[in-house]
Design a protein around this motif. Structure first.
Motif, short mmCIF file in Angstrom:
data_model
loop_
_atom_site.label_atom_id
_atom_site.label_comp_id
_atom_site.label_asym_id
_atom_site.label_seq_id
_atom_site.Cartn_x
_atom_site.Cartn_y
_atom_site.Cartn_z
N GLY A 83 53.72 33.50 59.37
CA GLY A 83 54.72 34.31 58.70
C GLY A 83 54.35 35.78 58.62
O GLY A 83 53.18 36.16 58.75
N GLU A 84 55.36 36.61 58.40
CA GLU A 84 55.16 38.06 58.25
C GLU A 84 55.17 38.42 56.76
O GLU A 84 55.91 37.83 55.98
CB GLU A 84 56.29 38.81 58.97
N LEU A 119 56.49 28.43 63.46
CA LEU A 119 57.11 29.12 64.60
C LEU A 119 58.48 28.50 64.84
O LEU A 119 58.59 27.41 65.41
CB LEU A 119 56.24 28.97 65.86
N GLU A 124 58.04 34.66 67.39
CA GLU A 124 57.28 34.52 66.16
C GLU A 124 55.81 34.22 66.48
O GLU A 124 55.50 33.61 67.51
CB GLU A 124 57.88 33.43 65.27
N GLN A 125 54.92 34.64 65.56
CA GLN A 125 53.48 34.57 65.82
C GLN A 125 52.75 33.75 64.75
O GLN A 125 53.19 33.66 63.60
CB GLN A 125 52.89 35.97 65.87
#
Length: 465
Positions: A83-84, A119, A124-125
């Motif tokens: 998540g960011e 993800l 997304e990472q």
């Protein structure tokens, strides 16, 4: 306007953003193929891999895949961050949480979170940190979703450059190591080369080699032993690449879907020892002046115990009848009998198990493989694996030799243990299995497996303890 005639001032309250953390997402309804790219951070030229996995893996299941894909040896702790900010969260190993290594305010376990929660969309990472000392940080990016792949096979598609050696000091230490290896005139060049070994080539990468490792990983995941068993702990010390034959036997060994009749196995595995304990009886057996079993008892054992009359010697002296002598020695090793004032008597454990096959069976499972030295115990586990898998004698030799070499055992002159030496190393376990009939002449040359079904189940059960 209020009752007092004053004007009320109103203002617009901004929307408070709803923070949805990855672990709160529902995940995909249907399994898809996730095309991922992983790259080692702060290393140049880049070390990267592209691979495919099922979308429904939990992070603790993704971990061994990442280890194999990259080429690590799984000898350190790890964690994830998904998540960011401000919705990012960390996922730790269950061991880290239970032992207090994780942040008490952020104790999300990796086995509770699915990959398709972390993800959800391409781009997304997910961050993966391996070895908190060296600090190897990896970035995993979801590149593409193949929604038509309902049962995708874990596969490496491409990659570049070899994985750094373990414990080389992280990205900075690895950069220094490469400079020393590339400079023959450097004072540390020889020692650095000896430390990494002759096979290390930083520019090399083989997708076929990685996929062989992934197939072995799948076998371990689907057919491996009980996770907390002693045999599982031994397998974790064996590098997959160094022992492909050992790991290829796991599927044949049926450690998770055992075959055979457990009651028949318990009766057969304990028969010789129970007969001997009951023959000794509460009063014991008076030994000869030289300390051996009387000839009459030896003759009775040869008549009553399966396989004992096959020994070529015809006399009834214990010293001439190896099966008789071995049974007595194994009963002593297992703590079932002892000598006392010229007699062979039962211990308290021997008396308790003489008529209790289940208790004796549990004792055997706990004590096997039989060994005085660590190398004998590890060779014994490999023997039991070959028995559970139903190998031929040639396969048995090859697997034990490969396994001991992968575990680092060498002879005094630095060479690997030869096939001709293996029997003597594994003899305590092999001889016991032959004596009880679980293994049919375990080291005699034969092209087809001849071991009984109950012997295979016996081995499967020992490997599950």
């Amino acid at each position: 306007m209020t009752a007092s005639g004053k004007r009320r001032h109103l203002s617009v309250v901004p929307d408070v953003p709803v923070i949805v953390r990855p672990s709160e997402r529902r995940g995909r309804r249907r399994v898809a193929g996730y095309h991922l790219r992983i790259e080692l951070d702060e290393v140049s030229p880049p070390i990267w891999r592209q691979f495919v996995v099922p979308s429904n893996l939990r992070l603790h299941e993704l971990h061994p895949i990442v280890q194999t894909i990259m080429g690590w040896q799984d000898s350190h702790l790890h964690s994830w961050v998904g998540g960011e900010p401000p919705a990012s969260e960390r996922y730790d190993m269950r061991e880290s949480i239970e032992e207090g290594f994780a942040d008490e305010e952020d104790e999300l376990c990796e086995d509770a979170v699915r990959l398709d929660q972390v993800l959800a969309e391409p781009g997304e990472q997910l961050s993966y940190l391996y070895d908190f000392g060296d600090g190897w940080e990896h970035t995993i990016v979801l590149e593409r979703i193949d929604a038509d792949a309902s049962e995708p096979t874990v596969t490496c598609l491409a990659g570049a450059r070899a994985c750094p050696p373990e414990d080389c000091g992280g990205p900075g230490g690895y950069d220094d190591l490469l400079k020393v290896l590339a400079t023959p005139s450097h004072p540390g060049h020889h020692d650095a080369g000896a430390w990494v070994g002759p096979g290390f080539a930083p520019e090399s990468f083989g997708v076929d080699t990685v996929n062989r490792g992934l197939r072995i990983e799948a076998v371990i995941r689907d057919h491996g032993p009980v996770t907390d068993s002693k045999f599982a702990a031994l397998l974790r010390r064996i590098p997959h690449q160094a022992a492909p034959q050992v790991f290829s036997l796991l599927e044949r060994a049926h450690l998770t879907d055992r075959l055979g009749d457990i009651h028949e196995t318990i009766e057969a595995a304990t028969f010789h020892l129970r007969w001997f304990l009951n023959r000794i009886g509460p009063d014991g057996i008076t030994l000869t002046q030289a300390g051996y079993l009387p000839p009459a008892v030896v003759a009775e054992m040869r008549r009553e115990l399966p396989g004992f009359d096959d020994w070529p010697a015809t006399s009834n002296r214990e010293s001439d009848q190896r099966p008789v002598h071995l049974l007595r020695e194994y009963a002593k090793t297992l703590g079932l009998v002892r000598k006392y004032k010229g007699k062979l008597i039962r211990t308290n454990l021997g008396s308790a198990t003489a008529s209790d096959a289940g208790r004796l069976w549990a004792h055997l499972l706990d004590r096997l493989p039989l060994a005085d030295e660590p190398i004998e115990r590890e060779a014994g586990y490999l023997v039991l694996l070959t028995l559970a898998a139903g190998t031929t004698s040639d396969e048995r030799r090859d697997v034990i030799a490969e396994g001991l070499a992968a575990l680092g055992w060498q002879t005094s002159d630095g060479t690997i243990v030869g096939r001709e030496e293996l029997f003597w190393i594994a003899r305590p376990t092999i001889s016991f299995l032959e004596l009880t009939g679980a293994m049919v002449e375990g080291w005699v040359q034969r092209d087809q497996p001849m071991d009984p079904v109950w012997g295979r189940l016996f081995a499967q059960m020992v490997l599950s303890m």
